[in-house]
Design a protein around this motif. Structure first.
Motif, PDB file in Angstrom:
ATOM      1  N   UNK A   1      82.462  37.007 -27.788  1.00 31.74           N
ATOM      2  CA  UNK A   1      82.324  35.773 -28.567  1.00 31.74           C
ATOM      3  C   UNK A   1      82.397  36.060 -30.062  1.00 31.74           C
ATOM      4  N   UNK A   2      82.004  37.286 -30.445  1.00 29.11           N
ATOM      5  CA  UNK A   2      82.027  37.646 -31.854  1.00 29.11           C
ATOM      6  C   UNK A   2      83.415  37.604 -32.461  1.00 29.11           C
ATOM      7  N   UNK A   3      84.426  37.955 -31.670  1.00 28.02           N
ATOM      8  CA  UNK A   3      85.793  37.914 -32.176  1.00 28.02           C
ATOM      9  C   UNK A   3      86.177  36.483 -32.585  1.00 28.02           C
ATOM     10  N   UNK A   4      85.819  35.522 -31.735  1.00 30.71           N
ATOM     11  CA  UNK A   4      86.135  34.121 -32.040  1.00 30.71           C
ATOM     12  C   UNK A   4      85.348  33.629 -33.251  1.00 30.71           C
ATOM     13  N   UNK A   5      84.082  34.057 -33.343  1.00 32.18           N
ATOM     14  CA  UNK A   5      83.253  33.626 -34.472  1.00 32.18           C
ATOM     15  C   UNK A   5      83.823  34.135 -35.801  1.00 32.18           C
ATOM     16  N   UNK A   6      84.287  35.367 -35.807  1.00 31.45           N
ATOM     17  CA  UNK A   6      84.857  35.928 -37.035  1.00 31.45           C
ATOM     18  C   UNK A   6      86.098  35.154 -37.453  1.00 31.45           C
ATOM     19  N   UNK A   7      86.972  34.833 -36.495  1.00 34.69           N
ATOM     20  CA  UNK A   7      88.170  34.071 -36.827  1.00 34.69           C
ATOM     21  C   UNK A   7      87.811  32.682 -37.353  1.00 34.69           C
ATOM     22  N   UNK A   8      86.801  32.071 -36.759  1.00 35.64           N
ATOM     23  CA  UNK A   8      86.410  30.719 -37.167  1.00 35.64           C
ATOM     24  C   UNK A   8      85.763  30.693 -38.551  1.00 35.64           C
ATOM     25  N   UNK A   9      85.118  31.801 -38.919  1.00 33.53           N
ATOM     26  CA  UNK A   9      84.365  31.819 -40.180  1.00 33.53           C
ATOM     27  C   UNK A   9      84.875  32.904 -41.124  1.00 33.53           C
ATOM     28  N   UNK A  10      86.151  33.245 -41.015  1.00 29.60           N
ATOM     29  CA  UNK A  10      86.713  34.338 -41.811  1.00 29.60           C
ATOM     30  C   UNK A  10      86.521  34.128 -43.309  1.00 29.60           C
ATOM     31  N   UNK A  11      86.546  32.877 -43.758  1.00 30.25           N
ATOM     32  CA  UNK A  11      86.432  32.602 -45.194  1.00 30.25           C
ATOM     33  C   UNK A  11      85.055  32.952 -45.750  1.00 30.25           C
ATOM     34  N   UNK A  12      84.062  33.110 -44.877  1.00 34.65           N
ATOM     35  CA  UNK A  12      82.709  33.444 -45.324  1.00 34.65           C
ATOM     36  C   UNK A  12      82.477  34.948 -45.382  1.00 34.65           C
ATOM     37  N   UNK A  13      83.386  35.716 -44.816  1.00 37.68           N
ATOM     38  CA  UNK A  13      83.160  37.139 -44.554  1.00 37.68           C
ATOM     39  C   UNK A  13      84.023  37.984 -45.497  1.00 37.68           C
ATOM     40  N   UNK A  14      83.407  38.975 -46.119  1.00 41.16           N
ATOM     41  CA  UNK A  14      84.180  39.893 -46.968  1.00 41.16           C
ATOM     42  C   UNK A  14      84.639  41.119 -46.182  1.00 41.16           C
ATOM     43  N   UNK A  15      83.823  41.579 -45.224  1.00 40.68           N
ATOM     44  CA  UNK A  15      84.135  42.776 -44.441  1.00 40.68           C
ATOM     45  C   UNK A  15      83.749  42.536 -42.982  1.00 40.68           C
ATOM     46  N   UNK A  16      84.591  42.985 -42.070  1.00 48.23           N
ATOM     47  CA  UNK A  16      84.270  42.900 -40.648  1.00 48.23           C
ATOM     48  C   UNK A  16      84.350  44.298 -40.053  1.00 48.23           C
ATOM     49  N   UNK A  17      83.342  44.628 -39.228  1.00 49.33           N
ATOM     50  CA  UNK A  17      83.243  45.982 -38.684  1.00 49.33           C
ATOM     51  C   UNK A  17      83.142  45.949 -37.163  1.00 49.33           C
ATOM     52  N   UNK A  18      84.264  46.089 -36.459  1.00 47.46           N
ATOM     53  CA  UNK A  18      84.197  46.250 -35.001  1.00 47.46           C
ATOM     54  C   UNK A  18      83.564  47.611 -34.665  1.00 47.46           C
ATOM     55  N   UNK A  19      82.665  47.614 -33.699  1.00 51.22           N
ATOM     56  CA  UNK A  19      81.979  48.867 -33.344  1.00 51.22           C
ATOM     57  C   UNK A  19      82.784  49.589 -32.269  1.00 51.22           C
ATOM     58  N   UNK A  20      83.930  50.098 -32.666  1.00 57.61           N
ATOM     59  CA  UNK A  20      84.909  50.608 -31.718  1.00 57.61           C
ATOM     60  C   UNK A  20      84.896  52.118 -31.525  1.00 57.61           C
ATOM     61  N   UNK A  21      84.628  52.884 -32.582  1.00 50.81           N
ATOM     62  CA  UNK A  21      85.013  54.288 -32.568  1.00 50.81           C
ATOM     63  C   UNK A  21      83.819  55.245 -32.538  1.00 50.81           C
ATOM     64  N   UNK A  22      84.019  56.359 -31.869  1.00 49.34           N
ATOM     65  CA  UNK A  22      83.032  57.430 -31.773  1.00 49.34           C
ATOM     66  C   UNK A  22      83.655  58.729 -32.275  1.00 49.34           C
ATOM     67  N   UNK A  23      82.932  59.414 -33.160  1.00 46.96           N
ATOM     68  CA  UNK A  23      83.368  60.722 -33.659  1.00 46.96           C
ATOM     69  C   UNK A  23      82.568  61.793 -32.929  1.00 46.96           C
ATOM     70  N   UNK A  24      83.263  62.694 -32.260  1.00 49.38           N
ATOM     71  CA  UNK A  24      82.617  63.758 -31.500  1.00 49.38           C
ATOM     72  C   UNK A  24      82.561  65.042 -32.326  1.00 49.38           C
ATOM     73  N   UNK A  25      81.680  65.970 -31.963  1.00 46.38           N
ATOM     74  CA  UNK A  25      81.601  67.232 -32.721  1.00 46.38           C
ATOM     75  C   UNK A  25      82.918  67.995 -32.780  1.00 46.38           C
ATOM     76  N   UNK A  26      83.788  67.773 -31.820  1.00 48.39           N
ATOM     77  CA  UNK A  26      85.120  68.401 -31.838  1.00 48.39           C
ATOM     78  C   UNK A  26      86.045  67.744 -32.854  1.00 48.39           C
ATOM     79  N   UNK A  27      85.569  66.638 -33.449  1.00 49.93           N
ATOM     80  CA  UNK A  27      86.316  65.778 -34.371  1.00 49.93           C
ATOM     81  C   UNK A  27      87.375  64.946 -33.665  1.00 49.93           C
ATOM     82  N   UNK A  28      87.324  64.912 -32.342  1.00 46.46           N
ATOM     83  CA  UNK A  28      88.092  63.913 -31.609  1.00 46.46           C
ATOM     84  C   UNK A  28      87.453  62.551 -31.869  1.00 46.46           C
ATOM     85  N   UNK A  29      88.272  61.519 -32.014  1.00 43.86           N
ATOM     86  CA  UNK A  29      87.770  60.166 -32.233  1.00 43.86           C
ATOM     87  C   UNK A  29      88.237  59.294 -31.077  1.00 43.86           C
ATOM     88  N   UNK A  30      87.272  58.746 -30.347  1.00 45.02           N
ATOM     89  CA  UNK A  30      87.593  57.920 -29.186  1.00 45.02           C
ATOM     90  C   UNK A  30      87.243  56.469 -29.467  1.00 45.02           C
TER      91      UNK A  30
END
Length: 367
Positions: free
Chosen positions: A42-71
């Protein structure tokens, strides 16, 4: 033109430039960072609906591992990214990179080794460039308070390339609490040093009671104000982003209210409208003056007067009070998270932004 007149006109010009520049700085909108999570779409839709209020959007997508692989957790939701790119007021895209699985030796090696710092910085920048991100939000559990040197190494690569860097930091405890009671916060001086490097901080000012293993408010206003004073003691700190929660906490109580069966987050959509609007006779709405939060108490049936359920949930009034404190401090906000809130909370945010824009226009006319 003689030297005296030249000096006078130079002074006037400098004063005018200073006035316009300081006015432009003062009239800038506050930063509004909004997190979105792949498990609450639902957050994706909320961001699109209220984009004019938001300066930065941060999807919690990525993980950095000690090997420096990013998943990536789930998928990057390219359909949403394409729609976001078409928004009239497009927020800057700064996904969160969570450092998970890092042991204490891993963190020490990163913080103490310049070669390791450069390697981490190169991995992050390469990943951001690959997906055309505008920057990154870094979350390093337990390490933010003593990792300034490592953050600087990342900043030195990212910022000159036009990318932004935001660091998630734990909130400061109340003065009455022991220093070791909670995760170690950044010092006021540390936050100031990061600001001087154009590095922002996202302060997690929520989960107050949950982290203290007690039932109670999510973000008591005195604690929130203490964190603002800690992070921004002199005011006007646009790089400080105070955490605002768009979720509530629900306690299920045992007989007589003497035991707690559960104490867990609750989303706005999981609270029936009749309860939020005061139309359910089995719930009593209360206002907690000490925390400045609304409490919904489910009254017990029969002879047991103790409540069976307590819900602390942000309301228009509670959010307005926190936004007022943010305005006084000259800071920005970081909302956790977009899909958890209600229309009322988004409307409150819109009203705050509009009031700031109106005030900005009035002050612009005075320049």
């Amino acid at each position: 033109m003689n030297n005296l007149m030249r000096a006078i006109w130079t002074g006037v010009l400098v004063a005018l430039i200073s006035l316009v520049t300081s006015g432009a700085t003062a009239l800038t909108r506050p930063n509004v960072l909004v997190y979105v999570t792949p498990w609450n779409t639902e957050g994706y839709d909320r961001v699109l609906a209220h984009a004019s209020l938001i300066s930065h959007v941060s999807p919690t997508w990525h993980t950095v591992h000690p090997t420096l692989d990013i998943t990536t957790v789930g998928d990057r939701n390219q359909t949403w990214l394409d729609a976001l790119a078409m928004a009239t007021s497009r927020p800057r895209l700064v996904p969160r990179y969570s450092f998970e699985g890092w042991t204490e030796p891993d963190l020490v090696a990163w913080i103490e080794s310049p070669a390791r710092q450069r390697a981490v910085a190169r991995a992050l920048v390469a990943h951001c460039q690959r997906f055309a991100y505008n920057g990154a939000v870094l979350e390093v559990a337990g390490a933010a308070a003593f990792a300034e040197v490592a953050v600087k190494a990342i900043r030195d690569v990212m910022v000159p390339m036009g990318q932004e860097l935001i660091v998630v930091v734990p909130p400061a405890p109340l003065p009455t609490e022991g220093a070791d009671a909670l995760a170690r916060p950044l010092t006021s001086a540390g936050i100031t040093r990061l600001a001087a490097m154009d590095v922002s901080v996202s302060i997690m000012t929520y989960d107050f009671s949950l982290h203290r293993r007690t039932v109670g408010p999510n973000a008591p206003l005195p604690w929130v104000e203490h964190n603002l004073q800690h992070a921004c003691p002199t005011g006007n700190c646009p790089t400080v982003l105070l955490g605002l929660h768009f979720f509530g906490m629900r306690a299920i109580l045992g007989p007589g209210g003497r035991t707690v069966e559960s104490f867990e987050p609750i989303l706005g959509r999981d609270i029936p409208p009749s309860v939020k609007q005061g139309g359910d006779p089995t719930f009593v709405q209360q206002w907690d003056d000490g925390s400045a939060e609304k409490v919904l108490a489910k009254v017990a049936a029969g002879s047991d007067p103790a409540p069976k359920m307590l819900i602390w949930y942000p309301s228009r009034k509670s959010m307005e009070m926190r936004l007022a404190a943010v305005s006084r401090a000259g800071c920005g906000i970081a909302i956790w998270e977009a899909g958890q809130g209600t229309d009322e909370l988004w409307e409150t945010l819109a009203t705050w932004i509009a009031a700031g824009d109106t005030d900005k226009d009035q002050r612009k006319d005075e320049l």
